[in-house]
Design an enzyme around this catalytic site. Structure first.
Site, PDB file in Angstrom:
ATOM      1  N   GLU B  12       4.698   0.257  11.418  1.00  0.00           N
ATOM      2  CA  GLU B  12       3.652  -0.715  11.451  1.00  0.00           C
ATOM      3  C   GLU B  12       3.396  -1.451  12.766  1.00  0.00           C
ATOM      4  O   GLU B  12       2.411  -1.698  13.306  1.00  0.00           O
ATOM      5  CB  GLU B  12       3.925  -1.613  10.157  1.00  0.00           C
ATOM      6  CG  GLU B  12       3.878  -0.962   9.036  1.00  0.00           C
ATOM      7  CD  GLU B  12       4.546  -2.019   7.870  1.00  0.00           C
ATOM      8  OE1 GLU B  12       4.149  -3.082   7.898  1.00  0.00           O
ATOM      9  OE2 GLU B  12       5.181  -1.503   7.197  1.00  0.00           O
ATOM     10  N   SER B  32       4.954  -6.906   3.781  1.00  0.00           N
ATOM     11  CA  SER B  32       4.486  -5.843   3.183  1.00  0.00           C
ATOM     12  C   SER B  32       5.367  -4.926   2.162  1.00  0.00           C
ATOM     13  O   SER B  32       6.474  -5.389   2.535  1.00  0.00           O
ATOM     14  CB  SER B  32       3.932  -5.133   4.153  1.00  0.00           C
ATOM     15  OG  SER B  32       4.911  -4.605   4.833  1.00  0.00           O
ATOM     16  N   ASP B  42      -0.473  -2.642   4.288  1.00  0.00           N
ATOM     17  CA  ASP B  42       0.539  -3.088   5.082  1.00  0.00           C
ATOM     18  C   ASP B  42      -0.207  -3.560   6.529  1.00  0.00           C
ATOM     19  O   ASP B  42       0.133  -4.571   7.040  1.00  0.00           O
ATOM     20  CB  ASP B  42       1.272  -1.964   5.703  1.00  0.00           C
ATOM     21  CG  ASP B  42       2.503  -1.384   4.704  1.00  0.00           C
ATOM     22  OD1 ASP B  42       3.084  -2.376   3.616  1.00  0.00           O
ATOM     23  OD2 ASP B  42       2.574  -0.064   4.203  1.00  0.00           O
ATOM     24  N   GLU B  55      -1.902   1.551   4.450  1.00  0.00           N
ATOM     25  CA  GLU B  55      -0.632   1.494   3.823  1.00  0.00           C
ATOM     26  C   GLU B  55       0.203   2.469   4.659  1.00  0.00           C
ATOM     27  O   GLU B  55      -0.069   3.632   4.785  1.00  0.00           O
ATOM     28  CB  GLU B  55      -0.674   1.881   2.286  1.00  0.00           C
ATOM     29  CG  GLU B  55       0.643   1.839   1.536  1.00  0.00           C
ATOM     30  CD  GLU B  55       1.083   0.642   1.500  1.00  0.00           C
ATOM     31  OE1 GLU B  55       0.477  -0.462   1.777  1.00  0.00           O
ATOM     32  OE2 GLU B  55       2.115   0.220   1.052  1.00  0.00           O
TER      33      GLU B  55
END
Lengths: 144, 144
Positions: B12, B32, B42, B55
């Site tokens: 991420e 998240s 996320d 996501e």
């Protein structure tokens, strides 16, 4: 956490919950406030393609409302990139108002400030919701 | 934190940093993952009015890729409210791909799954950026 900050967090949670009830996809940015080097507004609220960004300040009676230069310019840059509209959400003892961030003026020291009178003329939360709804219908009209 | 989750967080951060370099206003949603009751994707990435939601899943070799029903439907609802587009970002040992969330199919148990073959045909990050740029120019054209 200083009292302004903890009051700010509870106001943020209140705003997020009210906007969620009004059908927004809304989140509080993680570790909002000045700790982050990449300044992000406290709240990101999205609805039908409209992007609203809100920096939240909570003040007791008569306290000045200002945002440090670096933080203000960071969230303005974020808003510019996003294509969304940036608001200042101010919680005073008896009211919560939303003001377009452009209404803030820059002080000699480079910080951004706003006076109480201008804040008191700001939008209530219901007005902000109606403002977004009108943007949504204008966008839909432009496609018909 | 389990290894999938910690790998997920570093992926991420990588995606956020790359999109920021490409001019996006982008953040990781706080906490998240499935702990939140109001499921939020996320990553929220915004650029010139275009809303992209991602996501992120990270998988070792051959592990199945699926998202629990409640979480999947929560982030789909968030995406629907936002008016943005929802993607699944999948980090495999040798590649990172982005797939439109609608490509996932629902299993008998109600969860959402996707097979490796479909993932491998997904967009690279540069493709996703170009996809957003093309949406931006189409929106601008519609105003001219």
């Amino acid at each position: 956490m200083n009292s302004n900050k903890s009051r700010g967090s509870s106001v943020e949670r209140y705003i997020v919950s009210r906007l969620r009830d009004k059908g927004f996809a809304v989140i509080r940015a993680p570790a909002s406030g000045s700790k982050r080097k990449d300044h992000v507004p406290d709240i990101i609220a999205l609805k039908s393609g409209v992007i609203i960004l809100i920096e939240v300040k909570s003040r007791k009676n008569g306290q000045k409302i200002y945002i440090e230069k670096e933080q203000a310019e960071g969230i303005r840059e974020f808003a510019k990139r996003s294509g969304g509209e940036l608001f200042l959400g101010v919680k005073l003892p008896k009211m919560l108002r939303f003001i377009k961030f452009d209404m803030l003026r820059q002080t000699e020291g480079g910080n951004y400030a706003i006076d109480l009178e201008t804040v008191e003329k700001g939008m209530e939360l219901e007005d902000l919701v109606r403002y977004v709804e009108s943007k949504i219908s204008r966008t839909l009209d432009s496609f018909l």
